[in-house]
Scaffold this motif. Structure first.
Motif, mmCIF file in Angstrom:
data_model
loop_
_atom_site.group_PDB
_atom_site.id
_atom_site.type_symbol
_atom_site.label_atom_id
_atom_site.label_comp_id
_atom_site.label_asym_id
_atom_site.label_seq_id
_atom_site.Cartn_x
_atom_site.Cartn_y
_atom_site.Cartn_z
ATOM 1 N N ILE A 156 -11.842 3.161 -3.796
ATOM 2 C CA ILE A 156 -12.102 3.599 -2.973
ATOM 3 C C ILE A 156 -12.146 2.938 -1.791
ATOM 4 C CG2 ILE A 156 -14.721 4.366 -2.211
ATOM 5 C CD1 ILE A 156 -15.225 3.808 -5.699
ATOM 6 N N THR A 157 -11.403 4.124 -0.966
ATOM 7 C CA THR A 157 -11.604 3.829 0.491
ATOM 8 C C THR A 157 -12.126 5.067 1.491
ATOM 9 O OG1 THR A 157 -9.059 5.276 0.213
ATOM 10 C CG2 THR A 157 -9.148 2.862 -0.188
ATOM 11 N N ARG A 158 -12.073 5.251 2.126
ATOM 12 C CA ARG A 158 -12.928 6.949 3.302
ATOM 13 C C ARG A 158 -11.124 7.892 2.820
ATOM 14 N NH1 ARG A 158 -11.121 8.533 7.381
ATOM 15 N NH2 ARG A 158 -9.610 7.576 7.140
ATOM 16 N N GLU A 159 -10.515 8.161 3.099
ATOM 17 C CA GLU A 159 -9.700 9.008 2.275
ATOM 18 C C GLU A 159 -10.224 9.811 0.929
ATOM 19 O OE1 GLU A 159 -5.344 9.261 3.989
ATOM 20 O OE2 GLU A 159 -5.796 7.471 2.354
ATOM 21 N N LYS A 160 -10.403 8.881 0.258
ATOM 22 C CA LYS A 160 -10.720 9.355 -1.118
ATOM 23 C C LYS A 160 -12.708 9.540 -1.641
ATOM 24 C CE LYS A 160 -7.523 6.113 -3.073
ATOM 25 N NZ LYS A 160 -7.436 4.244 -3.574
ATOM 26 N N ILE A 170 -4.103 6.666 -9.638
ATOM 27 C CA ILE A 170 -3.254 7.910 -9.511
ATOM 28 C C ILE A 170 -3.076 8.691 -8.362
ATOM 29 C CG2 ILE A 170 -1.327 9.399 -9.687
ATOM 30 C CD1 ILE A 170 -1.503 9.332 -13.098
ATOM 31 N N ASN A 171 -1.994 8.024 -7.219
ATOM 32 C CA ASN A 171 -3.004 8.680 -5.735
ATOM 33 C C ASN A 171 -0.911 9.386 -4.961
ATOM 34 O OD1 ASN A 171 -4.728 7.067 -5.066
ATOM 35 N ND2 ASN A 171 -3.605 5.603 -4.902
ATOM 36 N N VAL A 172 -1.816 10.940 -4.697
ATOM 37 C CA VAL A 172 -0.701 12.120 -4.787
ATOM 38 C C VAL A 172 -0.511 12.326 -3.403
ATOM 39 C CG1 VAL A 172 0.287 14.309 -5.216
ATOM 40 C CG2 VAL A 172 -0.795 13.011 -7.171
ATOM 41 N N TYR A 173 1.276 12.253 -2.847
ATOM 42 C CA TYR A 173 0.747 12.323 -1.662
ATOM 43 C C TYR A 173 1.563 13.734 -1.005
ATOM 44 C CZ TYR A 173 -0.874 7.525 -1.093
ATOM 45 O OH TYR A 173 -1.975 6.414 -1.798
ATOM 46 N N ASP A 174 1.718 13.693 -0.546
ATOM 47 C CA ASP A 174 2.668 15.667 0.751
ATOM 48 C C ASP A 174 2.863 14.603 2.217
ATOM 49 O OD1 ASP A 174 3.843 16.935 2.091
ATOM 50 O OD2 ASP A 174 1.983 18.171 1.370
ATOM 51 N N VAL A 226 -6.593 12.405 -6.077
ATOM 52 C CA VAL A 226 -6.278 11.141 -6.746
ATOM 53 C C VAL A 226 -6.938 11.236 -7.893
ATOM 54 C CG1 VAL A 226 -8.837 10.231 -5.426
ATOM 55 C CG2 VAL A 226 -7.560 8.539 -6.766
ATOM 56 N N SER A 227 -6.153 10.427 -9.200
ATOM 57 C CA SER A 227 -7.238 10.271 -10.557
ATOM 58 C C SER A 227 -7.448 9.358 -11.248
ATOM 59 C CB SER A 227 -6.440 11.170 -11.263
ATOM 60 O OG SER A 227 -5.311 10.510 -11.551
ATOM 61 N N TYR A 228 -8.468 8.982 -11.609
ATOM 62 C CA TYR A 228 -9.186 7.492 -12.208
ATOM 63 C C TYR A 228 -8.721 7.409 -13.446
ATOM 64 C CZ TYR A 228 -10.447 6.470 -7.119
ATOM 65 O OH TYR A 228 -10.623 6.272 -6.060
ATOM 66 N N PHE A 245 -8.523 16.500 -5.420
ATOM 67 C CA PHE A 245 -7.790 17.026 -4.924
ATOM 68 C C PHE A 245 -8.509 18.008 -3.417
ATOM 69 C CE2 PHE A 245 -8.996 20.375 -8.050
ATOM 70 C CZ PHE A 245 -8.805 21.825 -7.246
ATOM 71 N N ASP A 246 -7.566 18.319 -3.198
ATOM 72 C CA ASP A 246 -7.983 18.972 -1.218
ATOM 73 C C ASP A 246 -7.833 20.192 -1.997
ATOM 74 O OD1 ASP A 246 -7.281 20.171 1.074
ATOM 75 O OD2 ASP A 246 -6.329 18.281 1.749
ATOM 76 N N PRO A 247 -8.390 20.695 -1.661
ATOM 77 C CA PRO A 247 -8.701 22.734 -2.213
ATOM 78 C C PRO A 247 -7.949 23.399 -1.123
ATOM 79 C CG PRO A 247 -10.800 21.478 -1.583
ATOM 80 C CD PRO A 247 -9.824 20.806 -1.304
ATOM 81 N N GLY A 248 -6.813 22.990 -0.436
ATOM 82 C CA GLY A 248 -5.997 23.376 0.419
ATOM 83 C C GLY A 248 -4.692 22.919 -0.131
#
Length: 360
Positions: free
Chosen positions: A85-89, A123-127, A134-136, A151-154
């Motif tokens: 668990i990170t700040r980004e998540k 699982i982390n997904v990156y652009d 991210v999924s756990y 996921f990012d709503p954008g």
């Protein structure tokens, strides 16, 4: 007596093989423990979770999902690793939080406790270098349990929630798992029905304790509908007798099931409040109508909980209630109405509740 409508289990240790057995028996994970539920509160109502799973040796993707999978793999990269668990998540969690209903966890760390009891991966997904999803998931020996997708709503047009589940299925197959558990849907169509698009699902049946194939989960007999039907029968007879009541969803009925210290707490998810402070309800475990005298055990203001924007407080009773006295029970709604007619002791005004109900 029927099975409890809600069960919790906090294991000291949980081997992958034991997790398989629990998942196969209708259990799922919440926070740092396992639970199984015939009834939960959701979307200003009570509902019945219907557990589903995929048999991976027979699973194939639809043409639409293959297209989604192929498209996203060309655009984004993904990584699979031990969960953190990170700040980004946490930021993704708060962006995503508006999709949740009824009440909200205050943080990802609160919602998903990472503990050695469970072998949790992500699982982390990156652009490019930007984390967009991210999924756990937890791993058993022959099964994989999907826990949470953010996921990012954008990026909503890319169906990243579905995409991460496809990646989980792909990973489960590559590691020779037999079963994929995406969680549950409800007894009626809901926002969770997207899980049914993953493929042909088996459905857990509480009565037979078996997984059924080729079954529409929305047609299964379920506890929530049973409670509502039995409650409606009592309501009709109360109205005919001129007895006033207020129907409420009891948000914290599940506290009764945490451990033996809470056995004195009220445990019916639907209650009818009477003007003299008593409550009547249908108890599905004992198949009885009950009349109890209650008192506030923990006021809502003392509970660290955030309600979702769609939460209608007027439809709920939100204090935790303790049973002071069990007054009457009967399997017959007419008998309950006759008892109330003889014992009701106040004008039909809700003075007691209006004075004691905590404002949300």
């Amino acid at each position: 007596m029927n099975d409890p409508i809600l069960q919790y289990y906090l294991p000291h240790h949980l081997s992958p093989k034991r997790l398989d057995r629990y998942l196969a028996s209708g259990w799922f994970r919440t926070v740092n423990m396992l639970f199984r539920a015939k009834v939960t509160c959701f979307d200003n109502d009570i509902c019945s979770p219907i557990n589903i799973r995929l048999k991976l040796s027979e699973h194939t993707l639809s043409k639409r999902l293959r297209k989604l999978d192929n498209r996203n793999k060309k655009i984004f990269r993904h990584e699979i690793r031990k969960a953190t668990i990170t700040r980004e998540k946490e930021e993704l969690f708060h962006l995503h939080q508006r999709r949740f209903r009824s009440f909200l966890s205050n943080s990802l760390e609160e919602f998903l406790v990472l503990t050695p009891r469970f072998d949790t991966y992500e699982i982390n997904v990156y652009d490019e270098d930007r984390l967009i999803a991210v999924s756990y998931f937890d791993q058993g020996e022959s099964s994989l349990m999907s826990l949470l997708g953010l996921f990012d709503p954008g990026y909503a047009s890319y169906s990243l929630g579905m995409y991460t589940m496809l990646l989980e299925i792909e990973y489960a197959k590559s590691t020779d798992r037999m079963w994929y558990y995406p969680g549950y849907v409800h007894e009626r169509p809901s926002i969770y029905d997207y899980k049914l698009r993953l493929g042909k699902s088996e459905v857990y049946d509480w009565d037979t304790k078996r997984w059924l194939r080729n079954i529409d989960p929305h047609t299964q007999p379920n506890c929530a509908d049973h409670i509502k039907v039995q409650t409606a029968v009592l309501e009709t007879q109360l109205q005919s007798a001129g007895i006033a009541f207020q129907r409420k969803i009891y948000l914290f009925f599940g506290w009764h099931y945490f451990n033996s210290l809470y056995e004195q707490l009220f445990h019916c998810p639907l209650l009818l409040m009477l003007p003299d402070g008593r409550v009547v309800a249908y108890d599905p475990e004992n198949e009885m109508y009950i009349c109890d005298k209650l008192e506030i055990y923990v006021p809502f203001r003392d509970i660290q909980m955030t309600l979702a924007p769609d939460f209608d407080a007027s439809m709920h009773h939100t204090d935790v209630m303790r049973v002071v006295e069990k007054l009457y029970q009967t399997p017959n709604p007419a008998d309950m109405v006759n008892y109330l007619k003889k014992t009701i002791s106040m004008p039909y005004e809700f003075n007691w509740w209006s004075k004691n109900q905590v404002t949300n």
